[in-house]
Design a protein around this motif. Sequence first.
Motif, PDB file in Angstrom:
ATOM      1  N   ASP A   1       0.836  -1.208   0.000  1.00 18.57           N
ATOM      2  CA  ASP A   1       0.000   0.000   0.000  1.00 18.57           C
ATOM      3  C   ASP A   1       0.867   1.252   0.000  1.00 18.57           C
ATOM      4  O   ASP A   1       0.542   2.245  -0.670  1.00 18.57           O
ATOM      5  N   PHE A   2       1.968   1.203   0.726  1.00 19.07           N
ATOM      6  CA  PHE A   2       2.897   2.339   0.746  1.00 19.07           C
ATOM      7  C   PHE A   2       3.467   2.590  -0.643  1.00 19.07           C
ATOM      8  O   PHE A   2       3.548   3.737  -1.111  1.00 19.07           O
ATOM      9  N   LEU A   3       3.847   1.532  -1.331  1.00 22.06           N
ATOM     10  CA  LEU A   3       4.397   1.678  -2.681  1.00 22.06           C
ATOM     11  C   LEU A   3       3.329   2.165  -3.652  1.00 22.06           C
ATOM     12  O   LEU A   3       3.603   2.990  -4.535  1.00 22.06           O
ATOM     13  N   THR A   4       2.106   1.693  -3.504  1.00 16.82           N
ATOM     14  CA  THR A   4       1.017   2.095  -4.391  1.00 16.82           C
ATOM     15  C   THR A   4       0.741   3.588  -4.306  1.00 16.82           C
ATOM     16  O   THR A   4       0.415   4.234  -5.307  1.00 16.82           O
ATOM     17  N   GLN A   5       0.890   4.156  -3.117  1.00 14.10           N
ATOM     18  CA  GLN A   5       0.604   5.584  -2.974  1.00 14.10           C
ATOM     19  C   GLN A   5       1.826   6.475  -3.233  1.00 14.10           C
ATOM     20  O   GLN A   5       1.813   7.661  -2.939  1.00 14.10           O
ATOM     21  N   GLY A   6       2.858   5.907  -3.815  1.00 16.65           N
ATOM     22  CA  GLY A   6       3.994   6.727  -4.224  1.00 16.65           C
ATOM     23  C   GLY A   6       5.341   6.221  -3.790  1.00 16.65           C
ATOM     24  O   GLY A   6       6.357   6.562  -4.372  1.00 16.65           O
ATOM     25  N   GLY A   7       5.367   5.406  -2.718  1.00 15.60           N
ATOM     26  CA  GLY A   7       6.619   4.810  -2.278  1.00 15.60           C
ATOM     27  C   GLY A   7       7.618   5.810  -1.730  1.00 15.60           C
ATOM     28  O   GLY A   7       7.262   6.886  -1.248  1.00 15.60           O
ATOM     29  N   PHE A   8       8.881   5.448  -1.833  1.00 12.56           N
ATOM     30  CA  PHE A   8       9.952   6.252  -1.258  1.00 12.56           C
ATOM     31  C   PHE A   8      10.334   7.419  -2.167  1.00 12.56           C
ATOM     32  O   PHE A   8      10.246   7.332  -3.393  1.00 12.56           O
ATOM     33  N   VAL A   9      10.762   8.496  -1.535  1.00 10.23           N
ATOM     34  CA  VAL A   9      11.340   9.629  -2.240  1.00 10.23           C
ATOM     35  C   VAL A   9      12.681   9.956  -1.587  1.00 10.23           C
ATOM     36  O   VAL A   9      12.981   9.502  -0.477  1.00 10.23           O
ATOM     37  N   SER A  10      13.482  10.724  -2.279  1.00  9.59           N
ATOM     38  CA  SER A  10      14.794  11.093  -1.758  1.00  9.59           C
ATOM     39  C   SER A  10      14.653  11.779  -0.406  1.00  9.59           C
ATOM     40  O   SER A  10      13.832  12.682  -0.231  1.00  9.59           O
ATOM     41  N   GLY A  11      15.453  11.343   0.543  1.00 10.90           N
ATOM     42  CA  GLY A  11      15.410  11.919   1.888  1.00 10.90           C
ATOM     43  C   GLY A  11      14.690  11.058   2.899  1.00 10.90           C
ATOM     44  O   GLY A  11      14.807  11.289   4.107  1.00 10.90           O
ATOM     45  N   ASP A  12      13.928  10.058   2.448  1.00 11.31           N
ATOM     46  CA  ASP A  12      13.237   9.169   3.376  1.00 11.31           C
ATOM     47  C   ASP A  12      14.241   8.345   4.176  1.00 11.31           C
ATOM     48  O   ASP A  12      15.313   7.978   3.682  1.00 11.31           O
ATOM     49  N   ILE A  13      13.862   8.036   5.408  1.00  9.64           N
ATOM     50  CA  ILE A  13      14.728   7.279   6.312  1.00  9.64           C
ATOM     51  C   ILE A  13      13.909   6.167   6.950  1.00  9.64           C
ATOM     52  O   ILE A  13      12.796   6.398   7.429  1.00  9.64           O
ATOM     53  N   VAL A  14      14.470   4.956   6.963  1.00 11.93           N
ATOM     54  CA  VAL A  14      13.848   3.821   7.639  1.00 11.93           C
ATOM     55  C   VAL A  14      14.757   3.384   8.774  1.00 11.93           C
ATOM     56  O   VAL A  14      15.951   3.138   8.564  1.00 11.93           O
ATOM     57  N   VAL A  15      14.199   3.317   9.984  1.00 11.69           N
ATOM     58  CA  VAL A  15      14.912   2.762  11.134  1.00 11.69           C
ATOM     59  C   VAL A  15      14.407   1.340  11.318  1.00 11.69           C
ATOM     60  O   VAL A  15      13.218   1.118  11.535  1.00 11.69           O
ATOM     61  N   ALA A  16      15.304   0.379  11.188  1.00  6.51           N
ATOM     62  CA  ALA A  16      14.923  -1.033  11.266  1.00  6.51           C
ATOM     63  C   ALA A  16      15.724  -1.732  12.345  1.00  6.51           C
ATOM     64  O   ALA A  16      16.916  -1.439  12.531  1.00  6.51           O
ATOM     65  N   ASP A  17      15.083  -2.651  13.028  1.00  6.33           N
ATOM     66  CA  ASP A  17      15.773  -3.458  14.027  1.00  6.33           C
ATOM     67  C   ASP A  17      14.813  -4.461  14.630  1.00  6.33           C
ATOM     68  O   ASP A  17      13.604  -4.368  14.438  1.00  6.33           O
ATOM     69  N   PRO A  18      15.323  -5.465  15.357  1.00  4.65           N
ATOM     70  CA  PRO A  18      14.438  -6.274  16.187  1.00  4.65           C
ATOM     71  C   PRO A  18      13.932  -5.424  17.352  1.00  4.65           C
ATOM     72  O   PRO A  18      14.524  -4.393  17.672  1.00  4.65           O
ATOM     73  N   PHE A  19      12.851  -5.822  17.964  1.00  4.00           N
ATOM     74  CA  PHE A  19      12.280  -5.051  19.061  1.00  4.00           C
ATOM     75  C   PHE A  19      13.299  -4.810  20.171  1.00  4.00           C
ATOM     76  O   PHE A  19      14.110  -5.670  20.492  1.00  4.00           O
ATOM     77  N   LYS A  20      13.240  -3.612  20.743  1.00  6.33           N
ATOM     78  CA  LYS A  20      14.012  -3.216  21.928  1.00  6.33           C
ATOM     79  C   LYS A  20      15.517  -3.194  21.702  1.00  6.33           C
ATOM     80  O   LYS A  20      16.306  -3.365  22.630  1.00  6.33           O
TER      81      LYS A  20
END
Length: 322
Positions: free
Chosen positions: A26-45
């Motif tokens: 759904d995120f990709l369908t509505q336009g997805g990523f643009v320059s400057g976007d940041i994703v913080v990823a990790d296992p919980f805690k």
Amino acid sequence: MVTNDRLIMPTRVVRDYLNSSLVWSDFLTQGGFVSGDIVVADPFKAGTTWTQRIIQQILDNGEERKDALSDTSPWLDSSFGDHATMLAMLKAQREAGERRVLKSHLPADAVPIAAQARYIFVGRNGKDLGISFHNYLSQFSAKTMDEINRIHAEWSNDPTRLVIPESVQEFFDKWLDTDGYGCCDLFDVVRSWWKLRDEPNVLLVHYRRLKEDLRGQIVRIAEFIDVEPTRLRLDVILEHCSFGYMRERAEQMAPFAGTHMRDPKAFFHKGPARDYHAEITPEQSARFDRLALEKLGTDCAHWLETGEERPGASAGGRRQAA
């Protein structure tokens, strides 16, 4: 800034009690990523909220927002979140030209990897992480647990309820026995992001480094997201990113503004003061270490435990551990 249009699509769907990768379509369908976007990823805690807060403070140069952190930096792939509201907010941010910060607890191959976005993966000593995860889950409200179990039963056709043992040692064993207790497979998540450590738009950050050298890590993260550190009010940002400051503002800082918990301040339990030696047995600690070595390999297991690279690490390894 990486600006080409290369997009690596997810190669698998991950769903469990707490996470669902399906919303990324759904995120990709509505336009997805643009320059400057940041994703913080990790296992919980592992330090997700801490890292989100650091990024927010870097982007705002120490100014405080009225909105809760999760209202502008959503956990998009949560199983029980209000995805429609989060997607609408992210769309509005994109249209306003704001830099967006999203968080995820999924493996890298369940998340779209866009060249124009930046990905910050956060690791933490897995024994401290497991204990902290138990505390977090045990503080979920009854209403939240009912909702999580209802959603899980609907899509999985499995009525087995998520029940959190009162004993941290019992939980720790179940967590290892079942590859994350149906909530998040620590080794799967870490292994998948470790493979991307040499990518120019991926940065590895470690909880221990945040604890021991917060100023240096703020500078490092700022440089990675193309913010000049010398222009930052670093002393203000340091204060605003301290454990005590954030804990006193738990309703502003905790995921979902703490509404899914019995007490938002419980999200900030022991934090940097946690020490697994006092809460699990030596046998449990040794078992974790054996599993980490088996499932992650020597270099990755060492980094997860210590935040340090082993001699002979790749160029990406040197960059992440600097």
